[in-house]
Write an enzyme that holds these catalytic residues in place. Structure first.
Site, PDB file in Angstrom:
ATOM      1  N   GLY B  61      -6.515   6.050   3.026  1.00 54.43           N
ATOM      2  CA  GLY B  61      -6.035   4.681   3.171  1.00 54.43           C
ATOM      3  C   GLY B  61      -6.594   3.903   4.345  1.00 54.43           C
ATOM      4  O   GLY B  61      -7.630   4.235   4.915  1.00 54.43           O
ATOM      5  N   SER B  62      -5.849   2.871   4.709  1.00 57.27           N
ATOM      6  CA  SER B  62      -6.317   1.808   5.589  1.00 57.27           C
ATOM      7  C   SER B  62      -6.780   2.274   6.961  1.00 57.27           C
ATOM      8  O   SER B  62      -6.200   3.177   7.573  1.00 57.27           O
ATOM      9  CB  SER B  62      -5.200   0.796   5.779  1.00 57.27           C
ATOM     10  OG  SER B  62      -5.548  -0.121   6.789  1.00 57.27           O
ATOM     11  N   SER B  63      -7.792   1.569   7.458  1.00 64.06           N
ATOM     12  CA  SER B  63      -8.326   1.791   8.807  1.00 64.06           C
ATOM     13  C   SER B  63      -7.306   1.393   9.872  1.00 64.06           C
ATOM     14  O   SER B  63      -7.516   1.611  11.050  1.00 64.06           O
ATOM     15  CB  SER B  63      -9.604   0.984   8.987  1.00 64.06           C
ATOM     16  OG  SER B  63      -9.349  -0.406   8.841  1.00 64.06           O
TER      17      SER B  63
END
Lengths: 422, 142
Positions: B61-63
């Site tokens: 998932g997201s950074s």
């Protein structure tokens, strides 16, 4: 490490650069990097927290590489009147608790460091365009896969703190896609009798969405796309790949600079897997993205990733002299530099007169309508972006249902209030 | 039981394990304001992760995940350490910015030998994880 890098680590360049270098060195050690490499570009998410940003940049006077900022500051900036009219709250601060302080202080630090406040997910359209071999550290998975695949720059799956650390040190640990051997394609995608001449961007989006879902984090090569494939069309293929999968690089034979031939994309080896995509697979992806069972459209949205000037021209030409239906909100997202050009060209005027609203916020994972939409009675959204459709369905907790199709279909539905299947 | 693995982030801590069988993201799977797990499963949803040892296969998932661990650390709602099968750079950075020791590539699958509630010692410096089973959940005492 070089003398200069050791100096950064020892604190000779101040505590922020020291802390940043420590983080990059730790990441490098954790993933077996042999050295640091020089970076040429960074791109920073606006949701970075004030305290962490301060810690990583304390006493740094300027960033060492071209650095731009990502979408997601305040959705109201480009078009405050329009945003208010369609129900976006004025004091919208999506990240108040994450920032740990006011957004204006984050902006002060960005400006001090010389971060270009582009607030867009398309840095390559607004002055941050890497060339082949450039090492980048970017927020935003769609930008990363585009930069790797269209420009043959080297960007790995990276975190926001690492993006900041790279911007002030100008370094990236040599891991992931900075190493040539890690870039070769593992999965070959062959196309089977697709009518590419009449492919819309939504069809390209369905293609990418399907491929991402089948390939996970593997490196991909697509064979059989025309050499005339535009950056725009590729953005539609690439942007859903990291959301249905976890793609970082997708070679296109004859288009990707480092993939002039299939053999070059595969590094002379054989693919681990071959996938064939025909009309049935495109339909499968479209069906997956289409979750609405009614054709009453409440919201039409373009700009995930942010619209290019050509897309704005096309939207304007479809909307010229028309009116958006009174039951429909039409939201168009782009960066402010592209917006300014569209203003000069008269596209903004046409779109606004028709009832369209502009924003430079994100219409993907942070689309404001994913949270406020259900409260405003928005039940069905139409879009030509597979990435946006995927995120809306999920981050609204299924409260917003999606219709997925071409820009023309979306504009027609904005005007009539009804979705027509072709 | 001692497991030998690979250092991702240094430091030595111990605490109660919380085991998640899927790839974990601190954005989406975790609420930094409460320290609670957001994964929709009967065993995990709403469960506190404060001062726990997160055991999971890898990250996803997201950074922005590391921004949440950093925020949680400031609010004293953060887990204490991460043990995983194979680390990736975003989950690793999440551990690093919040000073959580982290170990991966253990000689046994941590998802098979560690159960939620087990007491676990994590030595990030030497890449060693020691599992001290809690009485009623230990596979050896059933």
């Amino acid at each position: 490490m070089t003398k200069e890098e050791k100096g950064m680590l020892n604190g000779e360049y101040g505590p922020g650069i020291q802390r940043s270098m420590e983080l990059l060195v730790k990441l490098g050690e954790a993933f077996g990097a042999e050295r640091m490499v020089m970076a040429q570009s960074a791109h920073i998410h606006c949701a970075v927290s004030l305290d962490l940003l301060s810690e990583l940049t304390e006493s740094a006077t300027q960033c060492r590489v071209t650095t731009t900022t990502h979408a997601n500051a305040d959705p109201n900036v480009l078009d405050p009147i329009g945003c208010k009219r369609i129900g976006i709250p004025e004091s919208y601060d999506l990240y108040e608790f994450i920032h740990g302080g006011p957004w204006s202080k984050v902006v002060d630090i960005f400006k001090r460091l010389g971060y270009l406040l582009t607030n867009t997910c398309i840095p390559f359209y607004v002055g941050n365009l890497p060339k082949m071999g450039d090492v980048i550290s970017w927020s935003g998975s769609s930008g990363v896969v585009t930069a790797n695949s269209m420009f043959s720059a080297s960007g790995s799956r990276d975190s926001v703190p690492a993006n900041v650390a790279t911007s002030v040190t100008g370094r990236v640990p040599s891991i992931g896609l900075t190493i040539k051997e890690n870039r070769y394609a593992q999965v070959l995608v062959e196309l089977d009798r697709l009518d590419l001449e009449n492919f819309t961007n939504a069809d390209y989006g369905a293609l990418g969405y399907y491929i991402g879902g089948k390939t996970g984090s593997k490196n991909v090569v697509i064979n059989g796309l025309p050499k005339t494939l535009t950056l725009e069309q590729f953005r539609y293929i690439a942007s859903p790949m990291p959301v249905s999968g976890a793609t970082s690089i997708c070679h296109v034979v004859g288009v990707t600079p480092e993939a002039r031939t299939l053999d070059e994309a595969l590094g002379g080896g054989k693919p681990e897997e071959v996938i064939t995509v025909g009309r049935d697979q495109i339909k499968e992806a479209v069906d997956k993205l289409t979750t609405a069972h009614s054709n009453e459209v409440d919201l039409v949205k373009f700009g995930c990733p942010h619209c290019s000037i050509i897309e704005l021209r096309n939207i304007a030409s479809l909307l010229r002299g028309k009116k958006v239906h009174s039951n429909v909100r039409l939201l168009v997202a782009t960066g402010k530099q592209v917006y300014t050009l569209a203003e000069v060209m008269g596209y903004v005027d046409i779109i606004k007169k028709a009832g369209g609203v502009f924003t430079d916020c994100c219409l993907g994972s942070q689309d404001p309508f994913n949270t406020i939409g259900p409260k405003l009675g928005v039940k069905i959204a139409a879009t030509n972006s597979a990435r946006s459709a995927h995120y809306s369905a999920r981050t609204s907790g299924g409260k917003i249902k999606l219709l997925y199709g071409s820009m023309k279909q979306c504009i027609d539905s904005a005007i009539t209030g009804k979705w027509m299947t072709t | 039981m001692k497991l030998k693995g690979h250092k991702i982030n240094g430091g030595r801590v111990e605490g109660e394990a919380i085991v998640c069988n899927d790839a974990f993201s601190f954005l989406g799977d975790f609420d930094p304001t409460t320290g609670n797990c957001l994964i929709k499963s009967p065993e995990l949803e709403g469960k506190s992760m404060i001062d726990k040892i997160l055991v999971c296969p890898t990250g996803k998932g997201s950074s922005r995940g590391p921004l949440n661990t950093y925020r949680a650390m400031k609010l004293k709602k953060s887990p204490k350490a991460i043990v995983c099968i194979e680390a990736e750079p975003v989950l690793a950075a999440a551990a690093m910015v919040a000073n959580m020791p982290m170990v991966d590539r253990l000689d046994k699958n941590p998802l098979e030998v560690i159960k939620t509630g087990d007491w676990v010692k994590v030595d990030g410096d030497d890449g060693i994880v020691e599992v001290i089973h809690s009485g009623n959940q230990s596979p050896f005492h059933q």
